[in-house]
Write a protein that holds these residues in place. Structure first.
Motif, PDB file in Angstrom:
ATOM      1  N   GLU A 231       7.041 -48.697  52.910  1.00 26.23           N
ATOM      2  CA  GLU A 231       8.027 -48.185  51.965  1.00 26.23           C
ATOM      3  C   GLU A 231       9.096 -49.221  51.592  1.00 26.23           C
ATOM      4  O   GLU A 231      10.236 -48.879  51.244  1.00 26.23           O
ATOM      5  N   ALA A 232       8.725 -50.483  51.603  1.00 24.92           N
ATOM      6  CA  ALA A 232       9.652 -51.547  51.209  1.00 24.92           C
ATOM      7  C   ALA A 232       9.866 -51.544  49.699  1.00 24.92           C
ATOM      8  O   ALA A 232       9.036 -51.067  48.924  1.00 24.92           O
ATOM      9  N   LYS A 233      10.992 -52.113  49.283  1.00 19.99           N
ATOM     10  CA  LYS A 233      11.273 -52.326  47.870  1.00 19.99           C
ATOM     11  C   LYS A 233      10.877 -53.748  47.498  1.00 19.99           C
ATOM     12  O   LYS A 233      11.289 -54.701  48.161  1.00 19.99           O
ATOM     13  N   ILE A 234      10.105 -53.880  46.431  1.00 19.63           N
ATOM     14  CA  ILE A 234       9.759 -55.185  45.880  1.00 19.63           C
ATOM     15  C   ILE A 234      10.542 -55.317  44.573  1.00 19.63           C
ATOM     16  O   ILE A 234      10.276 -54.608  43.603  1.00 19.63           O
ATOM     17  N   VAL A 235      11.531 -56.197  44.537  1.00 23.48           N
ATOM     18  CA  VAL A 235      12.414 -56.330  43.387  1.00 23.48           C
ATOM     19  C   VAL A 235      11.948 -57.523  42.554  1.00 23.48           C
ATOM     20  O   VAL A 235      11.995 -58.665  43.000  1.00 23.48           O
ATOM     21  N   GLU A 236      11.488 -57.248  41.342  1.00 23.04           N
ATOM     22  CA  GLU A 236      10.933 -58.272  40.455  1.00 23.04           C
ATOM     23  C   GLU A 236      12.014 -58.781  39.510  1.00 23.04           C
ATOM     24  O   GLU A 236      12.521 -58.051  38.668  1.00 23.04           O
ATOM     25  N   LEU A 237      12.370 -60.073  39.686  1.00 21.21           N
ATOM     26  CA  LEU A 237      13.355 -60.700  38.808  1.00 21.21           C
ATOM     27  C   LEU A 237      12.700 -61.613  37.779  1.00 21.21           C
ATOM     28  O   LEU A 237      13.355 -62.047  36.832  1.00 21.21           O
ATOM     29  N   SER A 238      11.427 -61.948  37.961  1.00 19.47           N
ATOM     30  CA  SER A 238      10.772 -62.921  37.087  1.00 19.47           C
ATOM     31  C   SER A 238      10.596 -62.366  35.681  1.00 19.47           C
ATOM     32  O   SER A 238      10.419 -61.160  35.486  1.00 19.47           O
ATOM     33  N   TRP A 239      10.619 -63.270  34.716  1.00 18.49           N
ATOM     34  CA  TRP A 239      10.285 -62.908  33.340  1.00 18.49           C
ATOM     35  C   TRP A 239       9.154 -63.808  32.893  1.00 18.49           C
ATOM     36  O   TRP A 239       9.230 -65.034  33.024  1.00 18.49           O
ATOM     37  N   LEU A 258       4.642 -48.983  48.770  1.00 18.45           N
ATOM     38  CA  LEU A 258       5.574 -49.971  48.251  1.00 18.45           C
ATOM     39  C   LEU A 258       6.186 -49.502  46.940  1.00 18.45           C
ATOM     40  O   LEU A 258       5.545 -48.806  46.145  1.00 18.45           O
ATOM     41  N   ARG A 259       7.429 -49.928  46.689  1.00 23.92           N
ATOM     42  CA  ARG A 259       8.121 -49.575  45.461  1.00 23.92           C
ATOM     43  C   ARG A 259       8.423 -50.855  44.691  1.00 23.92           C
ATOM     44  O   ARG A 259       9.144 -51.723  45.181  1.00 23.92           O
ATOM     45  N   LEU A 260       7.880 -50.967  43.492  1.00 25.35           N
ATOM     46  CA  LEU A 260       8.078 -52.142  42.649  1.00 25.35           C
ATOM     47  C   LEU A 260       9.193 -51.836  41.651  1.00 25.35           C
ATOM     48  O   LEU A 260       9.080 -50.906  40.850  1.00 25.35           O
ATOM     49  N   ILE A 261      10.281 -52.619  41.705  1.00 20.58           N
ATOM     50  CA  ILE A 261      11.492 -52.355  40.925  1.00 20.58           C
ATOM     51  C   ILE A 261      11.779 -53.543  40.020  1.00 20.58           C
ATOM     52  O   ILE A 261      11.763 -54.696  40.467  1.00 20.58           O
ATOM     53  N   ALA A 262      12.068 -53.286  38.760  1.00 23.33           N
ATOM     54  CA  ALA A 262      12.482 -54.348  37.840  1.00 23.33           C
ATOM     55  C   ALA A 262      13.991 -54.534  37.931  1.00 23.33           C
ATOM     56  O   ALA A 262      14.748 -53.564  37.967  1.00 23.33           O
ATOM     57  N   SER A 263      14.415 -55.801  37.964  1.00 18.98           N
ATOM     58  CA  SER A 263      15.838 -56.112  37.933  1.00 18.98           C
ATOM     59  C   SER A 263      16.072 -57.092  36.798  1.00 18.98           C
ATOM     60  O   SER A 263      15.418 -58.139  36.728  1.00 18.98           O
ATOM     61  N   GLN A 264      17.005 -56.755  35.916  1.00 17.99           N
ATOM     62  CA  GLN A 264      17.286 -57.614  34.762  1.00 17.99           C
ATOM     63  C   GLN A 264      18.780 -57.574  34.499  1.00 17.99           C
ATOM     64  O   GLN A 264      19.408 -56.526  34.569  1.00 17.99           O
ATOM     65  N   VAL A 265      19.355 -58.735  34.213  1.00 15.67           N
ATOM     66  CA  VAL A 265      20.801 -58.878  34.180  1.00 15.67           C
ATOM     67  C   VAL A 265      21.444 -58.262  32.935  1.00 15.67           C
ATOM     68  O   VAL A 265      22.661 -58.072  32.889  1.00 15.67           O
ATOM     69  N   GLY A 266      20.658 -57.904  31.930  1.00 12.81           N
ATOM     70  CA  GLY A 266      21.216 -57.372  30.693  1.00 12.81           C
ATOM     71  C   GLY A 266      22.003 -56.089  30.880  1.00 12.81           C
ATOM     72  O   GLY A 266      22.878 -55.771  30.071  1.00 12.81           O
ATOM     73  N   ALA A 267      21.697 -55.332  31.937  1.00 18.14           N
ATOM     74  CA  ALA A 267      22.437 -54.103  32.232  1.00 18.14           C
ATOM     75  C   ALA A 267      22.926 -54.163  33.671  1.00 18.14           C
ATOM     76  O   ALA A 267      22.213 -54.628  34.559  1.00 18.14           O
ATOM     77  N   VAL A 268      24.151 -53.709  33.896  1.00 20.64           N
ATOM     78  CA  VAL A 268      24.685 -53.658  35.256  1.00 20.64           C
ATOM     79  C   VAL A 268      23.890 -52.620  36.041  1.00 20.64           C
ATOM     80  O   VAL A 268      23.509 -51.565  35.518  1.00 20.64           O
ATOM     81  N   SER A 269      23.606 -52.930  37.307  1.00 22.02           N
ATOM     82  CA  SER A 269      22.849 -52.017  38.168  1.00 22.02           C
ATOM     83  C   SER A 269      23.431 -50.607  38.108  1.00 22.02           C
ATOM     84  O   SER A 269      24.656 -50.437  38.140  1.00 22.02           O
ATOM     85  N   PRO A 270      22.590 -49.571  38.005  1.00 12.68           N
ATOM     86  CA  PRO A 270      23.070 -48.207  37.761  1.00 12.68           C
ATOM     87  C   PRO A 270      24.151 -47.718  38.726  1.00 12.68           C
ATOM     88  O   PRO A 270      25.107 -47.063  38.300  1.00 12.68           O
TER      89      PRO A 270
END
Length: 329
Positions: A231-239, A258-270
């Motif tokens: 149940e780990a989080k996999i945070v994807e920062l690549s573009w 596993l949880r695959l999460i997109a992270s992108q700087v255009g929006a502040v984290s919720p």
């Protein structure tokens, strides 16, 4: 302070065709009461994003969302791109005049922007570190997206600028156990300087609570998925631009939930968004660069006038390059 820049001809770096830059000149408008004139000291070339821009690999679906603040031209070409500039305010409101500031502006020697678009740089932070502020914003936002906290076992796959910043921020969490994974053994020294361990992809274990992926490669994403524990989080920062990417969702992906999460700087984290507008986040990112260890992320310095000749090879043929600093006379 040099004389005010009004009446000078500004020079800007443009991507004009795949693999080709040129400098273009134009007149600079005089500032009004709500704007400032900035003389650039340094700007940072973001190797991941700007390599894709130079190659013409921005997907058509992202032409508008990928626009940088104050960008001129349109994707794919010709386009003036970039978003990490540091300079001195030569003309503007009294409180800002003479101050060193950061601005999300393309590579240009002198420019005019609204006063609200600049972030003052605290005393003691040199331009070579302050120019990394947008990268630091990306790393900070990623930690917020992941919900990383004290004691977490954290793996970072990809030792580029953003990956190393994530490593440094994660290693600063009390009791966190942080490992940087990269195919280049030379990254071990930088990982150690930031308080983290180092591993090659073949040396990872599937026990991380959180995995950050920043390598922008299918192999790196496969490594990131393999490093996650139950149940780990996999945070994807690549573009990846227009590139198609295989995602290994067989094997243990489902059994480990596993949880695959997109992270992108255009929006502040919720979870931070209600109290963290973009300006507050950027100011915090700038302040985090007071840490002198981040100076080692700048591996190449190029005179602005030489950028058209030198940048294409640095972006495509120098795999060990990290941040590229453009310097301005």
């Amino acid at each position: 302070m040099t004389p005010a820049s009004v009446g000078r001809s500004a020079k800007a770096l443009w991507c004009v065709a795949p693999g080709r830059y040129e400098l273009r000149s134009y007149g600079l408008d005089a500032p009004d009461t709500d704007s400032v004139i900035i003389r650039a000291l340094a700007s940072c070339v973001s190797r991941g994003t700007e390599r894709l821009v130079l190659a013409g690999e921005v997907p058509e679906s992202e032409f508008e969302r990928m626009r940088a603040p104050f960008q001129r031209g349109d994707f794919p070409f010709p386009v003036q791109y970039g978003y990490q500039s540091v300079g001195i305010v030569e003309k503007g409101p009294g409180a800002l005049e003479g101050r060193m500031v950061f601005c999300l502006h393309p590579h240009q020697d002198v420019y005019r922007v609204p006063a609200s678009a600049v972030t003052p740089v605290p005393e003691g932070i040199p331009p070579s570190r302050a120019m990394l502020a947008a990268n630091m914003e990306t790393a900070l936002n990623a930690l917020w997206d992941a919900g990383a906290g004290p004691g977490d076992r954290i793996t970072v796959v990809g030792g580029g600028v953003v990956g190393l910043m994530v490593t440094a921020l994660a290693a600063g969490l009390p009791g966190a156990d942080v490992t940087l994974v990269d195919v280049r053994p030379g990254r071990a020294e930088i990982a150690a300087a930031f308080g983290a361990r180092f591993a090659l992809p073949a040396q990872i274990h599937d026990d991380a609570d959180i995995v950050f992926h920043t390598s922008a490669s299918a192999a790196g994403l496969h490594t990131a998925l393999a490093a996650g524990g139950f149940e780990a989080k996999i945070v994807e920062l690549s573009w990846y631009g227009t590139a198609a990417t295989e995602v290994a969702l067989g094997g243990a992906f489902h059994s480990r939930r596993l949880r695959l999460i997109a992270s992108q700087v255009g929006a502040v984290s919720p979870e931070r968004r209600p109290r963290w507008p973009h300006a507050r986040r950027l100011a915090k990112a700038v302040s985090l660069l007071a840490d002198a260890r981040f100076e080692r992320l700048v591996t190449h310095r190029v005179a602005f006038e030489e950028a058209p000749a030198r940048l294409p090879s640095l972006l495509t043929d120098e795999p060990d390059a990290l941040a590229i600093q453009l310097t301005y006379e």
